[in-house]
Design a protein around this motif. Structure first.
Motif: not given
Lengths: 277, 280
Positions: B272-278
């Motif tokens: 989730l966090r990686r996606n939010r960053r992307m």
């Protein structure tokens, strides 16, 4: 005014023919409903080809709703209904043989909020052509390049085409969305307050872009910014909902220069001089 | 002045109360983890993980249980994902929002709150007995998928609904059909949250006991085919502890189980966090 030409008698025939060639969209007696609420009424106007037409008016006067009638985007909102005719190049776009999906290829749309898809810059632009069956890499490369060039974004992104569209600045994102629409080669470009969510420098770029594009694409823009309407448009339509709960209507439609210097209607004058709205 | 003091005092008392309540939560979590860790860590070794148990007290490793656990949850995940995702797409995108959809949603939420032992009983009656699937990984996976289905379906539906309207409109505006928009824009945009939902549901399934004891059985066996029986780690833990055969092995299993579930949850959060960053 233009609408008096519509069904006029034979003496006016040569005039009609001359106008015919330049009218892209002809709207006759259009009423729009959200369920039982009559949002727009009695709208008749001609949108000229290869020109920029601006829709102005206070918030909630139905400009954006009217704009969405041209690509039947309102079809996506349950409970909406259009009465009257909208002719695009003489064809009734609400006719039974018209597929709204095909119509939207011809009538592209830019939204207030830049809305790149969460994918690379390249894929954003190639999205439309791919939908419509372009598969060859070299063809797609050409389309992407041409479209980004037409949207004045190529120089800024040519080395980062594989980067996410959402990594661009707001103004660049909006130009990416324009490139994305241009990639499917629409005849008409609808712009729903395209500059209200981006910075002033980018606004300038988009206005310049509109001036360049209008030689090939008919542009209709909804804007809250009077100066912008005056700068970019050839024709201006002023909409007004005079009483809450009553339908809005088209108050005045004409050459932008005339609307802004010598409006015929008192209400138009009051609005553009900032007395309300 | 006195009034002010009394207000300050009330404030301080309330704050202290909140602090204690909050600390209690952390303390309970900490206590459980520390207790299991201290008791279980001595058992953990390569031998414990990778060998079969032997002898009357099930000494040795728990390899068959690890395999059975991963097998049954993995299979359940494979069964549940397509059904849940398609159902969610239908609910969020296609169904006319009305009484039927509300009923389906209510059914899903109720299904999610059915006690797992009831689901186990149902699995025993339906899959094991009626469909004659016996005690098997397949029976277990099917019953577990009932447990996971509402969780995955609801999180997927929420994920689909969270995709902004203006992004869909961008796609429609280019002449995309509904299916093109759903498959090329909406689902990829929602994918990270959908996957997170799947992982969280899988984490729950790994820790599930009641369902699998009724459907996969208790036999210590390394399953190969879906029709093979097996014993999940949770069931093993239960038997080691309740039948008093081998308490250290129970703690070792518990510790391993907790680590696995923690890994699942951390992986979901990371996604989730990686996606939010992307997506900026």
């Amino acid at each position: 005014m233009t609408d008096t030409l519509s069904q006029s008698t034979s003496q006016a025939a040569p005039d009609v023919v001359a106008e015919e060639a330049t009218v892209k969209i002809r709207v006759r007696d259009l009423d729009f409903y959200y369920d039982d609420f009559n949002a727009l009424t009695g709208i008749t106007c001609d949108i000229k080809a290869q020109a920029v037409t601006a829709f102005i008016g206070p918030s909630g006067c139905g400009k954006s709703t009217f704009l969405r009638c041209f690509n039947r985007m309102n079809d996506l909102i349950p409970g909406t209904r259009v009465v009257g005719t909208v002719l695009l190049d003489g064809q009734d776009i609400y006719g039974p043989d018209v597929d709204p999906v095909d119509l939207r290829r011809r009538v592209g749309m830019i939204f207030q909020q830049p809305n790149p898809f969460p994918m690379s810059i390249y894929d954003n632009v190639a999205y439309g052509p791919r939908l419509h069956g372009v598969k060859k890499k070299s063809d797609l490369d050409d389309i992407v390049k041409t479209s980004l060039k037409r949207a004045n974004l190529w120089k800024e992104v040519k080395d980062i085409l594989d980067r996410g569209g959402l990594t661009l600045s707001g103004g660049q994102q909006q130009r990416l969305c324009i490139a994305r629409v241009l990639a499917v080669q629409p005849d008409v470009l609808l712009m729903d307050e395209p500059c209200s969510a981006i910075d002033p420098t980018s606004v300038q770029k988009i206005e310049d872009l509109m001036a360049e594009l209008k030689s090939t694409v008919t542009i209709i823009i909804v804007t809250h910014n009077m100066q912008q309407a005056a700068r970019v448009s050839d024709d201006t339509a002023f909409f007004l909902q005079e009483v809450m709960g009553e339908p809005a209507h088209l108050v005045e439609f004409g050459r932008t220069a005339e609307i802004f210097t010598s409006p015929k209607d008192k209400r138009t004058e009051d609005y553009i001089t900032g007395r309300f709205g | 002045m006195a009034r002010r003091d009394s207000k300050d005092l009330a404030n301080r008392v309330a704050l202290t109360g909140f602090w204690i309540a909050a600390l209690t939560t952390v303390f309970i979590l900490g206590a459980v983890i520390v207790y299991v860790f201290v008791n279980g860590i001595g058992e953990i070794s390569l031998e414990f993980i990778f060998t079969k148990p032997h002898g009357v007290n099930a000494e040795g490793g728990i390899w068959p249980m690890i395999v059975a656990t991963l097998y049954v949850t993995g299979l359940a995940m494979l069964i549940v994902t397509p059904i849940a995702v398609l159902a969610a797409v239908y609910l969020a995108e296609y169904a006319v929002q009305g009484q039927l959809v509300r009923t389906i949603r209510f059914a899903a939420d109720t299904l999610a709150s059915v006690p797992s032992i009831v689901m186990g009983l149902f699995g025993l009656a339906f899959f094991v007995e009626a469909l004659k699937l016996e005690f098997s990984v397949l029976s277990g996976a099917l019953a577990l998928s009932f447990l996971m289905l509402p969780i995955v379906m609801r999180t997927t539906e929420e994920a689909i609904r969270a995709v902004p309207k203006y992004i869909r409109w961008g796609s429609y505006g280019l002449g995309a059909t509904k299916w093109q928009t759903v498959s090329r824009i909406v689902l990829p945009s929602a994918a990270p949250r959908i996957i997170t939902g799947i992982i969280l549901a899988t984490g729950r399934a790994v820790g599930e006991t009641a369902v699998v004891i009724f459907t996969m059985g208790t036999m210590i066996y390394t399953p190969v085919l879906p029709t093979d029986p097996g014993r999940s780690m949770t069931v093993h833990l239960y038997q080691m502890a309740m039948e008093g055969i081998n308490l250290p092995a129970a703690f070792g299993t518990a510790l391993l189980l907790m680590v696995m579930i923690l890994a699942f949850n951390l992986f979901a959060r990371w996604l989730l966090r990686r996606n939010r960053r992307m997506q900026g």
